[in-house]
Write a protein that holds these residues in place. Structure first.
Motif, short mmCIF file in Angstrom:
data_model
loop_
_atom_site.label_atom_id
_atom_site.label_comp_id
_atom_site.label_asym_id
_atom_site.label_seq_id
_atom_site.Cartn_x
_atom_site.Cartn_y
_atom_site.Cartn_z
N ASP A 1 -81.16 -14.50 -29.71
CA ASP A 1 -79.93 -14.71 -28.94
C ASP A 1 -79.07 -13.45 -28.86
O ASP A 1 -78.62 -13.07 -27.77
CB ASP A 1 -79.13 -15.87 -29.53
CG ASP A 1 -79.82 -17.21 -29.35
OD1 ASP A 1 -80.59 -17.36 -28.36
OD2 ASP A 1 -79.62 -18.09 -30.19
N SER A 2 -78.85 -12.78 -29.99
CA SER A 2 -78.04 -11.57 -29.95
C SER A 2 -78.79 -10.43 -29.26
O SER A 2 -78.19 -9.62 -28.55
CB SER A 2 -77.57 -11.15 -31.34
OG SER A 2 -78.66 -10.87 -32.17
N GLN B 1 -78.40 -11.02 -25.50
CA GLN B 1 -77.06 -10.64 -25.03
C GLN B 1 -76.93 -9.12 -24.92
O GLN B 1 -76.35 -8.60 -23.96
CB GLN B 1 -75.98 -11.24 -25.93
CG GLN B 1 -75.88 -12.75 -25.83
CD GLN B 1 -75.77 -13.23 -24.39
OE1 GLN B 1 -74.93 -12.77 -23.63
NE2 GLN B 1 -76.63 -14.17 -24.01
N HIS C 1 -81.16 -5.92 -33.48
CA HIS C 1 -80.76 -7.33 -33.55
C HIS C 1 -81.90 -8.12 -34.17
O HIS C 1 -83.06 -7.96 -33.78
CB HIS C 1 -80.43 -7.88 -32.16
CG HIS C 1 -79.26 -7.19 -31.55
ND1 HIS C 1 -77.97 -7.56 -31.82
CD2 HIS C 1 -79.18 -6.14 -30.70
CE1 HIS C 1 -77.14 -6.77 -31.16
NE2 HIS C 1 -77.86 -5.90 -30.48
#
Length: 171
Positions: free
Chosen positions: A79-80, A83, A75
């Motif tokens: 943010d990703s 997650q 990633h």
């Protein structure tokens, strides 16, 4: 031992939340800045932790994506990555909740990426390494953050057990 590993899984998820909360406050440039850690930046180190956890979970469970490079970038943004980290931590907790103590004594066989020769040992030894590896690299994340002038994070296992982990089984 199974309760011990379950406690470590809960600690791992908590410690990751603490590190990610601080990492999210960085600019994208600071997040990617090479700070001399083994995987260079906070971005590289946090990606490595996710990579390694996926590799080990694939070995433990026989399922899931297993990257083929220890330095893979799964990633690009915080943010990703966060997650994905939350999902992987949930996967670890759920899997440990699904096995019994006898499973810890069973052997696993796999070929390491760094030296692809088959290795066999009890699952319990793999889990000991798994959680130790996470703590090791989170320590590097802590050093990266403090070298940037960020506050020192309280990541000690005993701090977790006295607070958020107080309701977990005592082992």
């Amino acid at each position: 031992m199974l309760d011990h590993y379950r406690n470590l899984a809960a600690y791992n998820a908590w410690a990751n939340r603490v590190v990610y909360a601080e990492a999210a406050s960085l600019s994208p440039q600071a997040f990617r800045e090479n700070r001399g850690a083994y995987f260079g930046s906070l971005h590289g180190t946090l990606n490595h932790l996710l990579v390694a956890d996926r590799i080990w979970m694939s070995r433990f469970t026989g399922s899931g994506d297993a990257p083929t490079r220890l330095d893979a970038i799964l990633h690009d943004d915080i943010d990703s990555l966060r997650q994905a980290r939350i999902a992987e931590d949930r996967r670890i907790i759920d899997w440990l909740g699904s096995i019994d103590a006898a499973r810890l004594r069973e052997e696993i066989t796999y070929s390491p990426i760094s030296n692809p020769v088959p290795v066999t040992h009890p699952l319990s030894m793999g889990l000991a390494h798994f959680f130790n590896h996470q703590t090791h690299h989170r320590g590097q994340c802590h050093t990266i953050l403090t070298s940037m002038g960020r506050p020192s994070l309280s990541l000690d296992l005993i701090f977790f057990m006295r607070n958020e982990g107080a309701s977990l089984p005592r082992v």
